[in-house]
Design an enzyme around this catalytic site. Structure first.
Site, PDB file in Angstrom:
ATOM      1  N   TYR A 294      33.249  51.626  46.305  1.00 31.22           N
ATOM      2  CA  TYR A 294      33.466  50.938  46.723  1.00 31.22           C
ATOM      3  C   TYR A 294      34.906  50.518  47.175  1.00 31.22           C
ATOM      4  CZ  TYR A 294      34.684  45.780  45.564  1.00 31.22           C
ATOM      5  OH  TYR A 294      35.036  44.478  45.481  1.00 31.22           O
TER       6      TYR A 294
ATOM      7  N   SER B 103      41.363  44.337  46.802  1.00 29.55           N
ATOM      8  CA  SER B 103      40.578  44.076  45.500  1.00 29.55           C
ATOM      9  C   SER B 103      41.861  45.040  44.984  1.00 29.55           C
ATOM     10  CB  SER B 103      39.314  44.654  45.494  1.00 29.55           C
ATOM     11  OG  SER B 103      38.991  45.046  44.527  1.00 29.55           O
TER      12      SER B 103
ATOM     13  N   LYS C 271      37.129  49.373  50.557  1.00 30.39           N
ATOM     14  CA  LYS C 271      38.136  47.990  50.784  1.00 30.39           C
ATOM     15  C   LYS C 271      39.584  48.638  51.762  1.00 30.39           C
ATOM     16  CE  LYS C 271      36.007  44.989  48.820  1.00 30.39           C
ATOM     17  NZ  LYS C 271      35.400  43.616  49.594  1.00 30.39           N
TER      18      LYS C 271
END
Ligand code: NAD
Ligand code: UFG
Length: 341
Positions: free
Chosen positions: A150, A125, A154
């Site tokens: 989150y 991302s 990643k």
């Protein structure tokens, strides 16, 4: 033809990628535990393409289940979509996010090593650029400090993949950094189907337009941007899916690679531009008000997408109008998404 395993392939981006891979002649296997999806999406992939998908229900962090799938099939490459992705939920449940996202990655790498599968593409991302880097983001910039768990999953998973690729002279890794995927397949048969109240802008817009939500709140109009609202690099999910086909072609054509690619358009649009374009192309009103800033939001986020063009021969083809039209087409044809999950 080669066989591609899509981990988390029943979800929003995975289902669109399955369509494009099947259309390009690849065989597709999907494994998903339906944490945020349902098998109906894959039935629709089959009806759109007229081709069949081998579907497994399993948790990608379950070593025994994954070994069974790898033992039963000759897999040429894996695309790892399986993960939890709600930023706010990750702040409330960090341990569950670290457990799920990192465990799925480790299990995939362990199983691939055991079965001598050498190619993996990972759904990363733009969030890994963090707050310190300046737009437009370039793949050569260092990963930054993330603003939520989150994002950190990643960033950590990218590190795990890079370390694994360094240690294994045959392992090829492609890290795809997505910007903001919106839109849906032009058939209106597959699309984004969030559970509960949507976190992301476009599902909130479409649910407001269809009457499921009363009013969209635009988070902040005092940012230092063209109209005061945040700008993002919105990318049509079908363009994004085609980027995966190019990445698969690339990873299968090369003996050993470890590369990062931004998948974005390179063009930022503001929240107000999204709402106005949606209203104009669909000839429908979206009730909205301007509210406070949302904590953790960056004013601007967009890609430099030159590397994907140069190396993969990929660039986006769809316009913002296409994204707004296709998002609405999916929502109005499927007001309840795929139905009960
Ligand atoms: P999604 O939730 O629709 O798809 C993820 C899929 O993974 C779901 O089908 C879910 O059921 C499955 N899954 C989750 N944990 C699993 C597990 N342990 N075992 C098996 N399946 C599991 O999300 P999406 O938008 O399609 O995103 C796909 C990937 O792309 C995710 O990794 C996400 O973090 C990443 N990504 C998404 C965006 C975005 O805005 N949509 C942006 C950047 C990156
Ligand atoms: N927004 C609103 N109102 C809403 C929802 C969103 O105004 O109800 C605004 C946000 O403030 C932001 C823009 O719309 O300015 C886009 O917000 P999204 O939540 O759709 O997307 P983000 O850019 O915040 O986050 C996305 C992905 C994350 C990823 C991040 C960076 O959802 O997974 O991009 O790549 F981490």
């Amino acid at each position: 033809m080669s066989t591609i395993l899509l981990a988390g392939g029943a979800g929003y981006i995975g289902s669109h990628t399955a369509v494009e891979l099947l259309n390009a002649g690849y065989d597709v296997i999907v494994v998903d535990n339906y944490a945020n999806s349902c098998p109906e999406s894959i039935k629709r992939v089959e009806s759109i393409t007229g081709k069949s998908v081998k579907l497994y229900e399993a948790d990608v962090s379950d070593n025994a289940a994954m070994e069974k799938i790898f033992a039963e099939n000759k897999i040429d490459a894996v695309i790892h979509f399986a993960g939890l992705k709600a930023v706010g939920e990750s702040v409330a449940m960090p341990v569950a996010y670290y457990r799920n996202n990192i465990d799925t990655t480790l299990t995939l790498l362990e199983t691939m090593s055991k079965f001598d599968v050498k190619n993996i593409i990972f759904s990363s991302s733009a969030t890994v650029y963090g707050e310190a880097n300046k737009v437009p983001y370039l793949e050569t910039m260092p990963r930054g400090a993330c603003t939520n768990p989150y994002g950190w999953t990643k960033s950590m998973m990218e590190q795990i993949f890079e370390d694994a690729a360094k240690a294994d002279e045959k392992l090829s890794v492609v890290l795809l950094r997505y910007f903001n995927p919106i839109g849906a397949h032009e058939s209106g048969r597959i699309g984004e189907d969030p559970s509960g109240i949507p976190n992301n802008l476009m599902p909130y817009v479409t649910q407001t337009a269809v009457g499921k939500r009363e009013c969209l709140t635009i988070f902040g109009n005092d940012y230092p941007t063209k109209d005061g609202t945040c700008t993002r690099d919105y990318i049509h999910v079908v363009d994004l899916a085609k980027g995966h086909v190019k990445a698969i072609d690339y990873i299968l054509a090369n003996d050993k690679v470890c590369e990062i690619f931004n998948l974005g358009t390179g063009t930022p649009y503001s929240v107000t531009e999204i709402v106005e374009t949606f209203e104009r192309v669909n000839n429908i009103k979206v009730n909205h008000i301007y509210g406070a800033r949302r904590p953790g939001d960056l004013a601007e986020c967009y890609a430099n997408a030159d590397k994907a063009l140069k190396v993969l021969g990929w660039k986006t083809e769809k316009t913002l109008e296409d994204m707004c039209r296709d998002s609405w087409n999916w929502q109005k044809n499927n007001p309840e998404g795929y139905g009960k999950k």
